[in-house]
Write an enzyme that holds these catalytic residues in place. Structure first.
Site, PDB file in Angstrom:
ATOM      1  N   LYS A 127       0.668  -1.152   0.042  1.00 52.91           N
ATOM      2  CA  LYS A 127       0.437  -0.088  -0.101  1.00 52.91           C
ATOM      3  C   LYS A 127       0.874   1.521  -0.585  1.00 52.91           C
ATOM      4  O   LYS A 127       1.680   1.554   0.605  1.00 52.91           O
ATOM      5  CB  LYS A 127      -1.253  -0.349   1.304  1.00 52.91           C
ATOM      6  CG  LYS A 127      -1.879  -1.185   1.213  1.00 52.91           C
ATOM      7  CD  LYS A 127      -2.760  -1.374   2.440  1.00 52.91           C
ATOM      8  CE  LYS A 127      -3.911  -0.687   2.585  1.00 52.91           C
ATOM      9  NZ  LYS A 127      -4.499  -0.947   3.606  1.00 52.91           N
ATOM     10  N   GLY A 148      -7.727   6.735  -1.635  1.00 48.92           N
ATOM     11  CA  GLY A 148      -8.870   6.925  -2.600  1.00 48.92           C
ATOM     12  C   GLY A 148      -8.798   5.113  -3.670  1.00 48.92           C
ATOM     13  O   GLY A 148      -8.640   5.131  -4.433  1.00 48.92           O
ATOM     14  N   GLY A 149      -8.444   3.920  -2.409  1.00 51.04           N
ATOM     15  CA  GLY A 149      -7.980   2.501  -3.124  1.00 51.04           C
ATOM     16  C   GLY A 149      -7.030   2.776  -4.509  1.00 51.04           C
ATOM     17  O   GLY A 149      -6.739   1.398  -4.449  1.00 51.04           O
ATOM     18  N   GLU A 187       1.528  -5.045   4.690  1.00 50.56           N
ATOM     19  CA  GLU A 187       0.985  -6.022   5.973  1.00 50.56           C
ATOM     20  C   GLU A 187      -0.275  -7.383   4.758  1.00 50.56           C
ATOM     21  O   GLU A 187      -0.336  -7.120   4.011  1.00 50.56           O
ATOM     22  CB  GLU A 187      -0.337  -5.329   6.166  1.00 50.56           C
ATOM     23  CG  GLU A 187      -1.367  -4.249   5.358  1.00 50.56           C
ATOM     24  CD  GLU A 187      -1.978  -3.462   6.062  1.00 50.56           C
ATOM     25  OE1 GLU A 187      -1.821  -2.240   6.639  1.00 50.56           O
ATOM     26  OE2 GLU A 187      -3.214  -2.935   5.558  1.00 50.56           O
ATOM     27  N   TYR A 224      -2.489  -9.594   3.904  1.00 53.63           N
ATOM     28  CA  TYR A 224      -3.877  -9.228   2.759  1.00 53.63           C
ATOM     29  C   TYR A 224      -4.641 -10.230   3.217  1.00 53.63           C
ATOM     30  O   TYR A 224      -4.282 -11.690   3.886  1.00 53.63           O
ATOM     31  CB  TYR A 224      -3.918  -9.879   1.607  1.00 53.63           C
ATOM     32  CG  TYR A 224      -4.469  -9.326   0.463  1.00 53.63           C
ATOM     33  CD1 TYR A 224      -5.251  -8.521   0.530  1.00 53.63           C
ATOM     34  CD2 TYR A 224      -5.845 -10.576   0.148  1.00 53.63           C
ATOM     35  CE1 TYR A 224      -6.457  -8.350  -0.426  1.00 53.63           C
ATOM     36  CE2 TYR A 224      -6.568 -10.591  -0.316  1.00 53.63           C
ATOM     37  CZ  TYR A 224      -7.108  -9.527  -0.718  1.00 53.63           C
ATOM     38  OH  TYR A 224      -8.076  -8.942  -1.809  1.00 53.63           O
ATOM     39  N   HIS A 265     -11.885  -0.828  -4.254  1.00 57.51           N
ATOM     40  CA  HIS A 265     -11.837  -0.360  -2.887  1.00 57.51           C
ATOM     41  C   HIS A 265     -12.265   0.653  -2.823  1.00 57.51           C
ATOM     42  O   HIS A 265     -11.433   2.095  -2.006  1.00 57.51           O
ATOM     43  CB  HIS A 265      -9.841  -0.608  -3.150  1.00 57.51           C
ATOM     44  CG  HIS A 265      -9.035  -1.367  -3.269  1.00 57.51           C
ATOM     45  ND1 HIS A 265      -9.713  -3.056  -2.568  1.00 57.51           N
ATOM     46  CD2 HIS A 265      -8.297  -2.020  -4.235  1.00 57.51           C
ATOM     47  CE1 HIS A 265      -9.491  -3.918  -2.905  1.00 57.51           C
ATOM     48  NE2 HIS A 265      -8.000  -3.158  -4.177  1.00 57.51           N
ATOM     49  N   GLU A 283     -10.761   3.775   9.598  1.00 56.87           N
ATOM     50  CA  GLU A 283     -10.901   2.800   9.248  1.00 56.87           C
ATOM     51  C   GLU A 283     -10.760   1.190   9.410  1.00 56.87           C
ATOM     52  O   GLU A 283      -9.570   0.897   9.965  1.00 56.87           O
ATOM     53  CB  GLU A 283     -10.954   2.713   8.222  1.00 56.87           C
ATOM     54  CG  GLU A 283     -11.826   4.401   7.213  1.00 56.87           C
ATOM     55  CD  GLU A 283     -11.773   4.751   5.680  1.00 56.87           C
ATOM     56  OE1 GLU A 283     -12.602   5.155   5.074  1.00 56.87           O
ATOM     57  OE2 GLU A 283     -10.644   4.249   5.004  1.00 56.87           O
ATOM     58  N   ASN A 317      -9.377   9.079   8.459  1.00 55.87           N
ATOM     59  CA  ASN A 317      -9.421  10.071   7.714  1.00 55.87           C
ATOM     60  C   ASN A 317      -9.773  11.881   8.347  1.00 55.87           C
ATOM     61  O   ASN A 317     -10.755  11.229   9.503  1.00 55.87           O
ATOM     62  CB  ASN A 317     -10.846   9.327   7.034  1.00 55.87           C
ATOM     63  CG  ASN A 317     -10.008   8.704   5.810  1.00 55.87           C
ATOM     64  OD1 ASN A 317      -9.289   9.198   5.595  1.00 55.87           O
ATOM     65  ND2 ASN A 317     -11.218   7.733   5.819  1.00 55.87           N
ATOM     66  N   ARG A 335     -11.009  14.389   8.555  1.00 55.50           N
ATOM     67  CA  ARG A 335     -11.936  15.164   7.998  1.00 55.50           C
ATOM     68  C   ARG A 335     -13.488  15.126   7.753  1.00 55.50           C
ATOM     69  O   ARG A 335     -13.390  13.334   8.065  1.00 55.50           O
ATOM     70  CB  ARG A 335     -11.848  15.370   6.392  1.00 55.50           C
ATOM     71  CG  ARG A 335     -11.094  14.099   5.810  1.00 55.50           C
ATOM     72  CD  ARG A 335     -11.231  14.217   4.093  1.00 55.50           C
ATOM     73  NE  ARG A 335     -11.322  12.911   3.428  1.00 55.50           N
ATOM     74  CZ  ARG A 335     -12.200  12.238   3.193  1.00 55.50           C
ATOM     75  NH1 ARG A 335     -13.259  12.170   4.032  1.00 55.50           N
ATOM     76  NH2 ARG A 335     -11.634  10.660   2.711  1.00 55.50           N
TER      77      ARG A 335
HETATM   78  P1  ADP Z   1      -7.426   3.895   0.985  1.00 55.18           P
HETATM   79  O1  ADP Z   1      -6.955   5.493   1.265  1.00 55.18           O
HETATM   80  O2  ADP Z   1      -6.289   4.259  -0.582  1.00 55.18           O
HETATM   81  O3  ADP Z   1      -8.662   4.104   0.325  1.00 55.18           O
HETATM   82  P2  ADP Z   1      -7.194   2.407   2.242  1.00 55.18           P
HETATM   83  O4  ADP Z   1      -6.204   1.605   3.769  1.00 55.18           O
HETATM   84  O5  ADP Z   1      -8.614   2.968   3.327  1.00 55.18           O
HETATM   85  O6  ADP Z   1      -6.964   2.943   0.998  1.00 55.18           O
HETATM   86  O7  ADP Z   1      -7.724   0.652   1.949  1.00 55.18           O
HETATM   87  C1  ADP Z   1      -9.294   0.476   0.842  1.00 55.18           C
HETATM   88  C2  ADP Z   1      -9.592  -0.969   0.830  1.00 55.18           C
HETATM   89  O8  ADP Z   1      -8.622  -1.254   0.088  1.00 55.18           O
HETATM   90  C3  ADP Z   1      -9.700  -1.360   2.049  1.00 55.18           C
HETATM   91  O9  ADP Z   1     -11.781  -1.087   2.294  1.00 55.18           O
HETATM   92  C4  ADP Z   1      -9.690  -2.221   1.860  1.00 55.18           C
HETATM   93  O10 ADP Z   1     -11.632  -2.983   0.367  1.00 55.18           O
HETATM   94  C5  ADP Z   1      -8.604  -2.664   1.200  1.00 55.18           C
HETATM   95  N1  ADP Z   1      -7.909  -2.936   1.480  1.00 55.18           N
HETATM   96  C6  ADP Z   1      -6.872  -2.566   2.080  1.00 55.18           C
HETATM   97  N2  ADP Z   1      -5.550  -3.545   2.592  1.00 55.18           N
HETATM   98  C7  ADP Z   1      -6.071  -4.453   3.137  1.00 55.18           C
HETATM   99  C8  ADP Z   1      -5.372  -4.962   4.061  1.00 55.18           C
HETATM  100  N3  ADP Z   1      -5.098  -5.569   4.424  1.00 55.18           N
HETATM  101  N4  ADP Z   1      -6.368  -6.317   3.209  1.00 55.18           N
HETATM  102  C9  ADP Z   1      -7.593  -6.783   2.411  1.00 55.18           C
HETATM  103  N5  ADP Z   1      -8.046  -5.687   1.694  1.00 55.18           N
HETATM  104  C10 ADP Z   1      -7.213  -4.043   2.358  1.00 55.18           C
END
Ligand code: ADP
Length: 446
Positions: free
Chosen positions: A158, A164-165, A200, A202, A235, A275, A289, A291
Site C-alpha cells: 500500500k 482513493g484505493g 501488510e 492481506y 476498493h 477505518e 480520515n 475530515r
Molecule cells: P485508501 O486510503 O486508498 O482508501 P485503505 O487503506 O482505506 O486505502 O484501503 C481501501 C480498501 O482496500 C479497503 O476498504 C479494503 O477494501 C482494501 N484493503 C486495504 N488493506 C487491505 C488488507 N490488508 N487486506 C485486504 N484488503 C485491504
C-alpha cells in the site's frame, strides 16, 4: 461563532456545509471553477468567487486562489469539505497563517494520518489493533520477500501517501512479490508523487467497518457508532450502512470505547473516522480520515446528530455538549452512492441530465447538487447524489430503499442507480452476508 465561512469545495458536500452554515446564521462564500458557475451552492451562497479554470489543479486545488478568495471576502473560517485540500497539511497551515480558521484537525494530526505508516504506528501505540506487516517503508524486493516469508502470504503493498484505493497490489506467493512491489511503487509515484510503499497481511474476505468520532478542544470525545462500507468497487465505497449486520452490540461498544480512548490520548480535535477491516470477530486498523466523510449522513440519520454543525462549533472553540451516554442509535440506515458511471464497468459517464426526479417521503434523504439540464462535467468526482434511507429496522429500510430507488429517475447519463436496484434485491445483501470482495465476485451475475 464565525461570521463568514468560505466553503472550499463543490457538489453535494458544498451544499451540505452551506445548509449547516445557514441554519447557524453564518454567512457563506462559495468558490467555483469556470464550469461550476451555475452550481446550486454558488447560487445559494451569500457571495461567490471564481477560483480558476476547470481542472481541479487550477481551481479546487489552487491554494493561492482559494486563500485570495478568503481574503477578498473577509471570511473568518474555511471549511475544506471532502477530498481536494481537506487533508492537506500545507493548505491547513497556510489558511491559519492567513488568519482564517481551518475547520479541521490540528496540522500535526493531518501530517501524522496523511502518512499511513506513521498513522499505523501511532494507533498501535495507542492500543488500537492494527494489521501485522512491515514496520515501515519497504525499500527492496528482498526486504519484502523476507517479511512476507516470515508472516505468510498473501500480502498487500500500500502507498504510504495513498488514498482513493490507489497504489495497492496483492502478492499471493513469493513468485508474485517482485511484480506486485514494483507495480505498487509505480502506481504510488504516479498518483501521489511519492513511491514509498509498506506491506501488510492481506485479509481475504474482511468487512470494511469504520467508526465516526467527534472530539472537542477540551478532551471530550464521542463516537457515533460504525458504518459498514463493505460494498465496494475498485476498493471504493458504493453503499454504506449502519448498524453493520456483522457486529453485535458488545463488539460495537468494545471498539467504540477503544477508539474513544485512543482519540482522546492523541489530543485529536474535530471530526474523524477510523477505518478498520473486520474479520472473524477481530478489528484491524487501516487508516484515519481526518475530515468529514462522504458517508457522514449515515451516522447523522442513526443518531440525530448534525456532524457538520458540531464540526463548525468545535472549530469555533465551543465545548461538545453531547456526552457518549446521550448518543442513541435508532433504527437502520443505508446510503446509496449514485455516481455518474456505467453500472457495470464503472467508467465515468459525464454529460447532460435530461430528466430528473428524486424520491421522497419519510426516511428518504437526498444529498445532491444536480438538477434537470445540468451537465455533469468530466473534471471531478463522479458522485452526483446520495440517497440515504432510514427506517425502524433493517428489513423496513430495505423495503423503503427499493421503493425510493424505483422512484429515482436520472436520464441522459449512466448512473450506479441500476446496480443499487439489483443489489438491494440480492439475497446475500438482504441477508447481510457480504465482504469487501463480494461485489467484485458477483458483479457479472447479479
Ligand atoms: P485508501 O486510503 O486508498 O482508501 P485503505 O487503506 O482505506 O486505502 O484501503 C481501501 C480498501 O482496500 C479497503 O476498504 C479494503 O477494501 C482494501 N484493503 C486495504 N488493506 C487491505 C488488507 N490488508 N487486506 C485486504 N484488503 C485491504
Amino acid at each position: 461563532m464565525f461570521e463568514k465561512i468560505l466553503i472550499a469545495n463543490r457538489g453535494d458536500i458544498a451544499i451540505r456545509i452551506l445548509r449547516a452554515c445557514k441554519e447557524m446564521g453564518i454567512r457563506t462564500v462559495a468558490v467555483h471553477s469556470l464550469v461550476d458557475a451555475a452550481l446550486m451552492h454558488v447560487k445559494f451562497a451569500d457571495e461567490s468567487v471564481c477560483i480558476g479554470p476547470n481542472r481541479s489543479s487550477d481551481s479546487y486545488l489552487n491554494m493561492t486562489a482559494i486563500l485570495s478568495a478568503a481574503e477578498l471576502t473577509h471570511a473568518d473560517a474555511l471549511h475544506p469539505g471532502v477530498g481536494f485540500l481537506s487533508e492537506n497539511e500545507k493548505f491547513a497551515s497556510l489558511v491559519s497563517a492567513n488568519g482564517v480558521k481551518f475547520i479541521g484537525p490540528k496540522v500535526e494530526h493531518l501530517r501524522m494520518m496523511g502518512d499511513k505508516i506513521m498513522a499505523k504506528k501511532t494507533m498501535a501505540d495507542l492500543g488500537i489493533p492494527v494489521i501485522v506487516g512491515s514496520d515501515g517503508e519497504i525499500k527492496s524486493v528482498e526486504d519484502a520477500a523476507d517479511i512476507a516469508g516470515a508472516s505468510g502470504y498473501p500480502v498487500i503493498f500500500k502507498a504510504k501517501s495513498g488514498g482513493g484505493g490507489k497504489g495497492m497490489k496483492v502478492a499471493g506467493s513469493q513468485e508474485e512479490i517482485a511484480n506486485a512491489f514494483e507495480m505498487a511503487k509505480a502506481e504510488a509515484k504516479a498518483n501521489f508523487g511519492d513511491g514509498a510503499v509498506y506491506m501488510e497481511r492481506y485479509l481475504p474476505n474482511p468487512r470494511h467497518i469504520e467508526i465516526q468520532v467527534i472530539a472537542d478542544t477540551y478532551g471530550n470525545v464521542i463516537h457515533l457508532g460504525e458504518r459498514d462500507c463493505s460494498i465496494q468497487r475498485n476498493h471504493q465505497k458504493l453503499l454504506e450502512e449502519s448498524p453493520s449486520p456483522a457486529l453485535s452490540r458488545e463488539k460495537r461498544e468494545e471498539i467504540g470505547t477503544i477508539v474513544r480512548k485512543a482519540v482522546k490520548k492523541l489530543g485529536y480535535v474535530g471530526v474523524g473516522t477510523l477505518e478498520f477491516l473486520y474479520e472473524n470477530g477481530e478489528f484491524f486498523f487501516m487508516e484515519m480520515n481526518t475530515r468529514l466523510q462522504v458517508e457522514h449522513g449515515v451516522s447523522e440519520e442513526m443518531t440525530g446528530i448534525d456532524i457538520v454543525k458540531e464540526q463548525i462549533k468545535i472549530a469555533a472553540g465551543e465545548k461538545l455538549t453531547i456526552k457518549q451516554s446521550d448518543v442513541k442509535f435508532t433504527g437502520h440506515t443505508i446510503e446509496f452512492r449514485i455516481n455518474a458511471e456505467h453500472p457495470e464497468t464503472f467508467i465515468p459517464s459525464p454529460g447532460e441530465i435530461t430528466e430528473l426526479h428524486f424520491p421522497g417521503g419519510p426516511g428518504v434523504r437526498v444529498d445532491s447538487h444536480i438538477y434537470r439540464n445540468y451537465t455533469v462535467p468530466p473534471y471531478y468526482d463522479s458522485l452526483v447524489a446520495k440517497i440515504i434511507i432510514h427506517a425502524a429496522s433493517r428489513e423496513e429500510c430495505i423495503a423503503k430503499a427499493r421503493c425510493a430507488l424505483d422512484e429515482l429517475v436520472i436520464e441522459g447519463i449512466h448512473t450506479t442507480a441500476d446496480l443499487h436496484k439489483k443489489l438491494i434485491r440480492n439475497g446475500d445483501i438482504v441477508a447481510g452476508g457480504f465482504d469487501i470482495n463480494w461485489l467484485g465476485r458477483n458483479l457479472r451475475s447479479i
